[in-house]
Design a protein around this motif. Structure first.
Motif, PDB file in Angstrom:
ATOM      1  N   ASN A 518      50.454 111.937 130.394  1.00  0.00           N
ATOM      2  CA  ASN A 518      50.640 113.316 129.948  1.00  0.00           C
ATOM      3  C   ASN A 518      50.119 113.518 128.521  1.00  0.00           C
ATOM      4  O   ASN A 518      50.846 113.287 127.553  1.00  0.00           O
ATOM      5  CB  ASN A 518      52.118 113.705 130.014  1.00  0.00           C
ATOM      6  N   LEU A 519      48.861 113.906 128.408  1.00  0.00           N
ATOM      7  CA  LEU A 519      48.357 114.291 127.101  1.00  0.00           C
ATOM      8  C   LEU A 519      49.040 115.583 126.674  1.00  0.00           C
ATOM      9  O   LEU A 519      49.083 116.554 127.433  1.00  0.00           O
ATOM     10  CB  LEU A 519      46.843 114.490 127.143  1.00  0.00           C
ATOM     11  N   GLU A 520      49.573 115.603 125.482  1.00  0.00           N
ATOM     12  CA  GLU A 520      50.387 116.737 125.052  1.00  0.00           C
ATOM     13  C   GLU A 520      49.567 117.885 124.477  1.00  0.00           C
ATOM     14  O   GLU A 520      50.093 118.976 124.280  1.00  0.00           O
ATOM     15  CB  GLU A 520      51.425 116.251 124.030  1.00  0.00           C
ATOM     16  N   SER A 605      45.583 111.419 135.187  1.00  0.00           N
ATOM     17  CA  SER A 605      46.150 112.757 135.346  1.00  0.00           C
ATOM     18  C   SER A 605      47.613 112.718 134.946  1.00  0.00           C
ATOM     19  O   SER A 605      48.291 111.693 135.062  1.00  0.00           O
ATOM     20  CB  SER A 605      46.015 113.257 136.791  1.00  0.00           C
ATOM     21  N   GLY A 606      48.079 113.856 134.484  1.00  0.00           N
ATOM     22  CA  GLY A 606      49.494 113.996 134.187  1.00  0.00           C
ATOM     23  C   GLY A 606      50.233 114.540 135.395  1.00  0.00           C
ATOM     24  O   GLY A 606      49.657 114.769 136.462  1.00  0.00           O
ATOM     25  N   THR A 607      51.516 114.733 135.244  1.00  0.00           N
ATOM     26  CA  THR A 607      52.328 115.390 136.267  1.00  0.00           C
ATOM     27  C   THR A 607      53.122 116.483 135.576  1.00  0.00           C
ATOM     28  O   THR A 607      53.972 116.199 134.727  1.00  0.00           O
ATOM     29  CB  THR A 607      53.273 114.406 136.966  1.00  0.00           C
ATOM     30  N   GLU A 608      52.804 117.713 135.901  1.00  0.00           N
ATOM     31  CA  GLU A 608      53.442 118.862 135.256  1.00  0.00           C
ATOM     32  C   GLU A 608      54.298 119.598 136.267  1.00  0.00           C
ATOM     33  O   GLU A 608      53.805 120.043 137.310  1.00  0.00           O
ATOM     34  CB  GLU A 608      52.383 119.808 134.691  1.00  0.00           C
ATOM     35  N   ALA A 609      55.577 119.711 135.975  1.00  0.00           N
ATOM     36  CA  ALA A 609      56.498 120.463 136.834  1.00  0.00           C
ATOM     37  C   ALA A 609      56.714 121.847 136.247  1.00  0.00           C
ATOM     38  O   ALA A 609      57.128 121.983 135.094  1.00  0.00           O
ATOM     39  CB  ALA A 609      57.821 119.728 136.963  1.00  0.00           C
ATOM     40  N   ILE A 610      56.406 122.874 137.015  1.00  0.00           N
ATOM     41  CA  ILE A 610      56.666 124.249 136.610  1.00  0.00           C
ATOM     42  C   ILE A 610      57.965 124.669 137.283  1.00  0.00           C
ATOM     43  O   ILE A 610      58.033 124.761 138.511  1.00  0.00           O
ATOM     44  CB  ILE A 610      55.511 125.182 137.016  1.00  0.00           C
ATOM     45  N   GLN A 611      58.976 124.891 136.477  1.00  0.00           N
ATOM     46  CA  GLN A 611      60.314 125.145 137.016  1.00  0.00           C
ATOM     47  C   GLN A 611      60.895 126.426 136.427  1.00  0.00           C
ATOM     48  O   GLN A 611      61.140 126.507 135.223  1.00  0.00           O
ATOM     49  CB  GLN A 611      61.229 123.953 136.714  1.00  0.00           C
ATOM     50  N   TYR A 612      61.073 127.404 137.286  1.00  0.00           N
ATOM     51  CA  TYR A 612      61.764 128.637 136.938  1.00  0.00           C
ATOM     52  C   TYR A 612      62.701 128.972 138.096  1.00  0.00           C
ATOM     53  O   TYR A 612      62.403 128.644 139.262  1.00  0.00           O
ATOM     54  CB  TYR A 612      60.774 129.780 136.719  1.00  0.00           C
ATOM     55  N   THR A 617      59.974 124.863 142.659  1.00  0.00           N
ATOM     56  CA  THR A 617      59.313 123.961 141.712  1.00  0.00           C
ATOM     57  C   THR A 617      57.890 123.685 142.170  1.00  0.00           C
ATOM     58  O   THR A 617      57.636 123.379 143.334  1.00  0.00           O
ATOM     59  CB  THR A 617      60.096 122.644 141.608  1.00  0.00           C
ATOM     60  N   GLN A 618      56.960 123.786 141.235  1.00  0.00           N
ATOM     61  CA  GLN A 618      55.554 123.542 141.518  1.00  0.00           C
ATOM     62  C   GLN A 618      55.076 122.341 140.701  1.00  0.00           C
ATOM     63  O   GLN A 618      55.341 122.252 139.508  1.00  0.00           O
ATOM     64  CB  GLN A 618      54.708 124.771 141.164  1.00  0.00           C
ATOM     65  N   LEU A 619      54.383 121.410 141.347  1.00  0.00           N
ATOM     66  CA  LEU A 619      53.835 120.242 140.667  1.00  0.00           C
ATOM     67  C   LEU A 619      52.325 120.374 140.545  1.00  0.00           C
ATOM     68  O   LEU A 619      51.634 120.681 141.522  1.00  0.00           O
ATOM     69  CB  LEU A 619      54.172 118.958 141.426  1.00  0.00           C
ATOM     70  N   LEU A 620      51.832 120.141 139.331  1.00  0.00           N
ATOM     71  CA  LEU A 620      50.400 120.124 139.074  1.00  0.00           C
ATOM     72  C   LEU A 620      50.036 118.773 138.478  1.00  0.00           C
ATOM     73  O   LEU A 620      50.873 118.091 137.872  1.00  0.00           O
ATOM     74  CB  LEU A 620      50.000 121.230 138.094  1.00  0.00           C
ATOM     75  N   PHE A 621      48.780 118.405 138.615  1.00  0.00           N
ATOM     76  CA  PHE A 621      48.309 117.130 138.102  1.00  0.00           C
ATOM     77  C   PHE A 621      47.092 117.365 137.211  1.00  0.00           C
ATOM     78  O   PHE A 621      45.949 117.110 137.602  1.00  0.00           O
ATOM     79  CB  PHE A 621      47.988 116.188 139.268  1.00  0.00           C
ATOM     80  N   PRO A 622      47.345 117.875 136.002  1.00  0.00           N
ATOM     81  CA  PRO A 622      46.232 118.186 135.103  1.00  0.00           C
ATOM     82  C   PRO A 622      45.501 116.915 134.676  1.00  0.00           C
ATOM     83  O   PRO A 622      46.106 115.849 134.523  1.00  0.00           O
ATOM     84  CB  PRO A 622      46.921 118.865 133.913  1.00  0.00           C
ATOM     85  N   ARG A 623      44.202 117.043 134.482  1.00  0.00           N
ATOM     86  CA  ARG A 623      43.418 115.909 134.033  1.00  0.00           C
ATOM     87  C   ARG A 623      43.895 115.451 132.661  1.00  0.00           C
ATOM     88  O   ARG A 623      44.159 116.261 131.783  1.00  0.00           O
ATOM     89  CB  ARG A 623      41.933 116.284 133.989  1.00  0.00           C
ATOM     90  N   ALA A 624      43.991 114.145 132.488  1.00  0.00           N
ATOM     91  CA  ALA A 624      44.423 113.576 131.208  1.00  0.00           C
ATOM     92  C   ALA A 624      43.235 113.541 130.262  1.00  0.00           C
ATOM     93  O   ALA A 624      42.733 112.472 129.889  1.00  0.00           O
ATOM     94  CB  ALA A 624      45.018 112.194 131.413  1.00  0.00           C
TER      95      ALA A 624
END
Length: 911
Positions: A518-520, A605-612, A617-624
């Motif tokens: 997870n690059l910040e 790739s990272g693992t991004e959880a979009i939670q509202y 819940t939606q999971l994305l895998f943005p490029r690192a």
């Protein structure tokens, strides 16, 4: 297949929508709606540009009232708008708005589709839009969705003319009209015919905003008079405010519930009661004068040999007893072989669609609940998964479970099951276990799997184009015999869990990488050539994991060490991998890529959880990956106070250039020591969303008066004044009457729909607005428009809807002598190279003469807009209003944006 399941299961339990406005409609209503829909063979597709362009009241009227199959085709997913509920922008915002639209459709009863276009922000003309959206490819997507859905009627949300305002709006109607004919022409997009067939829609109509009222500014003359009269004659009026005693609401009320799911766009809507007339205008095909489906057979008779089916379904409707829906099963079972035969003999897709609907209606009539629960929310390639299967018949019906198998991956098992007669309200429970294939792809949304092609997503599989989301990772196929009829029902494999606040929730099963890198930051900006410690978190997604991490950098950049080892003991455990990164001595730009080696697999790739709470819940895998920027950036202000508004990434960007950023809470604004800051910045929409900021405005101006720098990023205009309102201080500045504690901004009027785009409004504000520019307070001319942004500046300042949408638009310096343009960085036109999406939005159009314009820009063919950045000395300090696009440019690593922003923060130190 999941698409028709969403259609037939009209009123699925929406456990993750806890708001009072989103109500469930079930039981007798659901059963009756399913029967009505089964007996109605019409279809309508609505076409708009953005997620918020749909006319939910019309969709609800058609789907819930007329019982026809209804869909909304949005050209894009709203990626270019602003986010009122969090910091997500771009792709992440598009995912949120996709799920919000699906929540809307579950309420109004429609289906949802998209093209591959990416929302690149506000566009003033169709011509500009089509320079970014390849016309033929986007037209092909519209055609494909029409051919797949096969609507009897198309309804356009816009006219395709400049009256639509937004260029995206215009293009949606322009291409919709072209697709009306092209979809029927087998020579157009012939590659699609492997999956769909040509389709001629009966008529195409418009339902643009403002059509309900004729222009009252003056009677049209001559040819214009004839055109106006012809348009009025073409209008078909429907009453979306009609009350449905079956549903207990009017369609306008349901439309309000539906629209209120779009929370990221701030489109919460009233549930209007009473008559609400809406007009539709025929613009192609057979003219409708009395009814939307005039001349279209929407009964079973439209399918050759289908009339007997219609008689059976109508008989079932007439005999329906709410307390005993199982009594319908013999009639439905009688109809099923007839529909199956029609589907086989005619090859009519509508017959196949109705066969699926009938199967779901039979399940509903038997009170049948089927589910397949995953043992965990996520799995990794090569891991084991337990799936629990349950079948419950909750009414006295004849139902036999004859088999269950999983589909969606190679090697999925089938349940070794002898036929089981289900007992009334007694669950039948079974378990299956299998190993996820080693090469199973991750569950990245299909449109994000490859890099974009400009403003178009790259989707290789034609069949996926238009789908709102990925098909389920796994599905369970239940083979059943209901009332003596064999049928198959499919359910997604999902993870079901209980939240202490919201109760039972469901999230889709996802395949994830073993670890997340997870690059910040999206960009790493170096203001000099000094070494910087870069920390990269690596987290285990599931179980124990170990491996090595490396950073890949371009030539001229130096990273040490070459590799670091990590050991992670359990899922969720994280380690921070630290590397020393040294930039080159001169200006440079490149890409950094972080790679974790786990076993024989490289993970970048990272693992991004979009939670509202209002969406699953939606999971994305943005490029690192991160953009590397080396640029000379001088900054004299290090200690920054930041008032976060609707959410942005500016604070993290400022830390990149050595700033110590403190997020200011209500207590800080009311009583904190503000003198410790070199500059105080109010973020995007802070004056719209932070009542504590408006209540304590005097402390900000006192801080500036004592020598500080106050920077105000854009906020939306509010109120009813010219240019869209915009609260103002009275002439004389901070002594004006305050409105402390004002509530958050009210939803935009229809002319401003779009979550911050100003989408229906005319570019540049109201036609009769006063001239742009400074107003001399001594002249007695005051800016008095009402609004809740009253004290956004120390002197009168009027915010409008004006914007510069072309990111390459030239920028000039109206007052080149200003120190803010020269210190600590010498600002030149080169600092405006490489900007993304736009120059800025919500410029001021009128201001007190004590302000000085710093930057001036305009879109092609328009007048210069000097109100995008205003500077004024205030006591010993400085105040700056800047509506330029810092919240996009800084996180993207635009060097010039950093240099200009550094000058802004340093303004009080160099004046």
């Amino acid at each position: 297949m999941m698409q028709w399941l969403r259609v037939v299961c009209l009123l699925v339990l929406v456990a993750f929508l806890p708001s009072v406005a989103q109500r469930n409609l079930s039981g007798e209503i659901q059963m009756r709606q399913a029967l009505e829909r089964l007996n109605t063979l019409g279809s309508v597709m609505m076409i708009g540009a953005h997620p918020d362009d749909d006319r939910e009241v019309v969709l609800a009227y058609l789907a819930r009232g007329r019982h026809v199959r209804t869909a909304y085709l949005s050209l894009n997913r709203g990626e270019g708008g602003q986010n009122l509920i969090g910091p997500e922008q771009g792709d992440e915002l598009g995912v949120i708005r996709t799920q919000e639209l699906l929540a809307s459709r579950r309420i109004d009863g429609g289906e949802q589709y998209f093209t591959r276009t990416i929302d690149f922000g506000f566009s003033k003309t169709a011509e500009e839009t089509l320079t970014k959206w390849p016309r033929e490819q986007v037209l092909g997507d519209v055609v494909y969705n029409i051919r797949r859905f096969r609507p009897d009627v198309i309804i356009l949300c816009f006219t395709g003319t400049p009256r639509d305002g937004h260029g995206h709006h215009q293009v949606s109607a322009i291409l919709g009209k072209e697709a009306f004919s092209a979809a029927a022409d087998p020579s157009r997009f012939p590659e699609q015919l492997a999956y769909v067939q040509p389709w001629q829609t009966k008529r195409i109509m418009q339902n643009p905003m403002g059509v309900q009222q004729a222009d009252q500014k003056g009677a049209p003359k001559g040819a214009a008079d004839a055109k106006q009269k012809a348009a009025e004659e073409d209008r078909l009026e429907i009453d979306t405010g009609a009350y449905s005693p079956e549903l207990g609401y009017s369609y306008s009320e349901i439309g309000g519930m539906s629209r209120s799911t779009n929370r990221s766009q701030g489109t919460g809507s009233a549930e209007r009661k009473g008559s609400q007339k809406t007009n539709l205008i025929t613009v192609g095909g057979d003219k409708a004068t009395k009814d939307l489906f005039e001349g279209i057979d929407i009964t079973w008779s439209r399918i050759r040999g289908g009339a007997p089916v219609g008689q059976i379904i109508q008989g079932a409707l007439n005999s329906f007893t709410p307390g005993h829906p199982e009594a319908l099963l013999p009639a439905l079972a009688q109809a099923r072989p007839l529909i199956a035969a029609l589907a086989q003999s005619t090859k009519d897709p509508m017959a196949e669609q109705k066969l699926h609907e009938l199967d779901e209606t039979m399940a509903l009539a038997s009170g049948l609940w089927l589910e397949a629960q995953a043992g965990s929310a996520t799995v990794t390639p090569g891991s084991n998964l337990r799936v629990s299967v349950q079948a419950v018949m909750r009414l006295p019906a004849q139902v036999t479970l004859t088999g269950v198998k999983l589909t969606g991956m190679p090697g999925t098992p089938a349940l070794d099951l002898a036929p089981v007669v289900l007992m009334n309200n007694t669950p039948g429970q079974y378990q299956m276990n299998f190993k996820i294939p080693e090469d199973q792809p991750y569950s990245q949304p299909y449109w994000l799997q490859e890099p974009n092609d400009g403003a178009l997503y790259v989707v290789r599989d034609q069949r996926k184009i238009g789908l709102p989301e990925n098909p389920p990772v796994l599905e369970a196929q239940f083979s059943l015999k209901i009332a003596g009829v064999d049928l198959t029902l499919t359910r997604p494999v999902e993870y079901r869990y209980t939240d202490q606040v919201f109760g039972e929730l469901v999230r889709p099963l996802a395949v994830v990488p073993p670890v997340a890198v997870n690059l910040e930051e999206h960009a790493l900006v170096f203001a000099d050539n000094k070494l910087r410690r870069i920390e990269v978190p690596v987290r285990s997604n599931i179980g124990k994991n170990s491996g090595d991490m490396r950073l890949e950098v371009p030539q001229g950049w130096k990273v040490e060490p070459a590799m670091r080892h990590f050991e992670l003991g359990a899922g969720g455990e994280q380690a921070i991998m630290a590397f020393d990164l040294t930039p080159p001595a001169t200006n440079a730009r490149g890409i950094l890529r972080a790679v974790a080696r786990v076993g024989d697999r490289d993970i970048s790739s990272g693992t991004e959880a979009i939670q509202y709470p209002h969406i699953p819940t939606q999971l994305l895998f943005p490029r690192a990956e991160a953009t590397l920027v080396r640029a000379d950036i001088k900054n004299l202000s290090k200690n920054i106070g930041y008032v976060m508004g609707a959410g942005d990434e500016v604070p993290g960007s400022l830390r990149q250039v050595g700033c110590d950023v403190t997020m200011l809470a209500s207590e800080d604004l009311a009583r904190g020591d503000l003198s410790r800051f070199d500059a105080i910045i109010t973020g995007v929409r802070a004056w719209n969303t932070r009542s504590d900021l408006r209540a304590n405005y005097q402390r900000l101006f006192e801080y500036a008066n004592n020598g500080g720098t106050v920077i105000v990023e854009y906020s939306r205009p509010e109120g009813g004044g010219p240019g869209g309102g915009g609260g103002l201080a009275a002439a004389g500045g901070v002594a004006a009457t305050a409105a402390p504690g004002n509530p958050p901004a009210a939803p935009a009027a229809p002319g401003g729909r779009g979550g911050g785009r100003g989408r229906g409004g005319a570019a540049g504000g109201a036609t009769n607005a006063p001239p742009r520019g400074p107003i001399d307070a001594a002249s007695g001319i005051a800016i008095t428009d009402p609004g809740t942004l009253e004290h956004i500046g120390p002197y009168p300042l009027h915010i409008a809807n004006e914007r510069v949408t072309v990111e390459e638009a030239p920028v000039t310096f109206p007052n080149p002598q200003l120190r803010i343009l020269h210190a600590p960085n010498e600002i030149t036109k080169a600092d405006f190279d490489g900007w993304i999406q736009e120059r800025g939005l919500y410029f001021a159009d009128r201001w007190d003469s004590r302000y000085q314009s710093v930057l001036e820009s305009h879109d092609p063919g328009e007048d210069p807009l000097p109100g995008g950045m205003l500077y004024v000395k205030y006591g010993k300090g400085v105040y700056i209003y800047s509506a330029y696009d810092w919240f996009r440019e800084l996180p993207s690593g635009v060097p010039g944006a950093y240099r200009i922003f550094a000058n802004m923060m340093s303004a009080a130190k160099v004046q």
